[in-house]
Design a protein around this motif. Structure first.
Motif, PDB file in Angstrom:
ATOM      1  N   ASN A  87       0.823  -1.217   0.000  1.00 32.79           N
ATOM      2  CA  ASN A  87       0.000   0.000   0.000  1.00 32.79           C
ATOM      3  C   ASN A  87       0.856   1.267   0.000  1.00 32.79           C
ATOM      4  O   ASN A  87       0.538   2.231  -0.709  1.00 32.79           O
ATOM      5  N   ARG A  88       1.941   1.279   0.766  1.00 35.20           N
ATOM      6  CA  ARG A  88       2.818   2.456   0.806  1.00 35.20           C
ATOM      7  C   ARG A  88       3.414   2.760  -0.567  1.00 35.20           C
ATOM      8  O   ARG A  88       3.602   3.913  -0.930  1.00 35.20           O
ATOM      9  N   HIS A  89       3.691   1.706  -1.318  1.00 36.77           N
ATOM     10  CA  HIS A  89       4.282   1.892  -2.644  1.00 36.77           C
ATOM     11  C   HIS A  89       3.236   1.940  -3.757  1.00 36.77           C
ATOM     12  O   HIS A  89       3.578   1.946  -4.934  1.00 36.77           O
ATOM     13  N   ASN A  90       1.976   1.986  -3.349  1.00 41.35           N
ATOM     14  CA  ASN A  90       0.855   2.189  -4.279  1.00 41.35           C
ATOM     15  C   ASN A  90       0.642   1.047  -5.266  1.00 41.35           C
ATOM     16  O   ASN A  90       0.199   1.284  -6.393  1.00 41.35           O
ATOM     17  N   PHE A  91       0.939  -0.182  -4.853  1.00 42.83           N
ATOM     18  CA  PHE A  91       0.557  -1.331  -5.677  1.00 42.83           C
ATOM     19  C   PHE A  91      -0.959  -1.467  -5.613  1.00 42.83           C
ATOM     20  O   PHE A  91      -1.551  -1.368  -4.538  1.00 42.83           O
ATOM     21  N   LYS A  92      -1.567  -1.698  -6.751  1.00 41.21           N
ATOM     22  CA  LYS A  92      -3.005  -1.949  -6.815  1.00 41.21           C
ATOM     23  C   LYS A  92      -3.189  -3.454  -6.945  1.00 41.21           C
ATOM     24  O   LYS A  92      -2.593  -4.075  -7.820  1.00 41.21           O
ATOM     25  N   TYR A  93      -4.011  -4.023  -6.072  1.00 42.78           N
ATOM     26  CA  TYR A  93      -4.183  -5.470  -6.076  1.00 42.78           C
ATOM     27  C   TYR A  93      -5.514  -5.833  -5.432  1.00 42.78           C
ATOM     28  O   TYR A  93      -6.143  -5.019  -4.771  1.00 42.78           O
ATOM     29  N   HIS A  94      -5.913  -7.071  -5.650  1.00 42.12           N
ATOM     30  CA  HIS A  94      -7.176  -7.561  -5.124  1.00 42.12           C
ATOM     31  C   HIS A  94      -7.005  -8.466  -3.908  1.00 42.12           C
ATOM     32  O   HIS A  94      -7.899  -8.544  -3.075  1.00 42.12           O
ATOM     33  N   GLY A  95      -5.893  -9.182  -3.822  1.00 42.22           N
ATOM     34  CA  GLY A  95      -5.716 -10.111  -2.719  1.00 42.22           C
ATOM     35  C   GLY A  95      -4.277 -10.548  -2.577  1.00 42.22           C
ATOM     36  O   GLY A  95      -3.416 -10.227  -3.394  1.00 42.22           O
ATOM     37  N   MET A  96      -4.040 -11.323  -1.504  1.00 41.23           N
ATOM     38  CA  MET A  96      -2.702 -11.816  -1.244  1.00 41.23           C
ATOM     39  C   MET A  96      -2.810 -13.198  -0.608  1.00 41.23           C
ATOM     40  O   MET A  96      -3.562 -13.386   0.346  1.00 41.23           O
ATOM     41  N   LEU A  97      -2.083 -14.145  -1.165  1.00 43.63           N
ATOM     42  CA  LEU A  97      -2.005 -15.502  -0.630  1.00 43.63           C
ATOM     43  C   LEU A  97      -0.632 -15.682  -0.014  1.00 43.63           C
ATOM     44  O   LEU A  97       0.385 -15.465  -0.672  1.00 43.63           O
ATOM     45  N   MET A  98      -0.599 -16.089   1.236  1.00 43.13           N
ATOM     46  CA  MET A  98       0.656 -16.251   1.969  1.00 43.13           C
ATOM     47  C   MET A  98       1.030 -17.728   2.021  1.00 43.13           C
ATOM     48  O   MET A  98       0.192 -18.605   1.867  1.00 43.13           O
TER      49      MET A  98
END
Length: 143
Positions: free
Chosen positions: A92-103
């Motif tokens: 978020n700080r680097h302004n990536f646009k995304y829908h989700g994250m799988l760890m």
């Protein structure tokens, strides 16, 4: 983090039960690694570096372009759940646009994804650019 509902088609089976959503025509579903792909490779054993590394500018530009073009962006990382908060903050700080994250993706290479849907794999070799079509040999099941 946005939600991809507008890009998904609600689908029901013959019993009227909701089944897995279907992507709209032309929408790609990108699963993108983080470490060594959109930024320097930070091992889980050095989490203090996760908040200070910088994104690769070409990765940020292309990932956000794909997002703006209506594709689904999900980061699929070997970082563990304990690194979720610092990773989301960094994205978020680097302004990536995304829908989700799988760890928790298994560490190491040689992934074999077996699915009943078409899977396209693209190996990252150091630079994000627009994708082009090339034909390559792939392993398939013997009929």
């Amino acid at each position: 983090m946005a939600t991809p509902e507008k890009d998904l088609e609600t689908t029901f089976n013959e019993k009227g039960e909701l089944i897995s959503p279907v992507l709209a025509a032309g929408v790609k579903n990108f699963l993108i690694d983080i470490d060594g792909t959109v930024c320097d490779d930070i091992p889980n054993e050095e989490p203090e570096r996760m908040s200070t590394c910088l994104p690769y500018p070409d990765a940020l530009r292309i990932v956000n372009k794909w997002y703006e073009d209506g594709h689904i962006i999900t980061f699929f990382t070997s970082r563990t759940e304990e690194h979720r908060e610092i990773t989301e903050e960094w994205l978020n700080r680097h302004n990536f646009k995304y829908h989700g994250m799988l760890m928790g993706k298994p560490r190491g290479g040689n992934y074999h994804w077996i699915d009943n849907h078409i899977v396209k794999a693209t190996r990252f070799k150091g630079k994000f650019t627009d994708l082009i079509v090339k034909n390559r040999d792939v392993e398939v099941f013997n009929d």
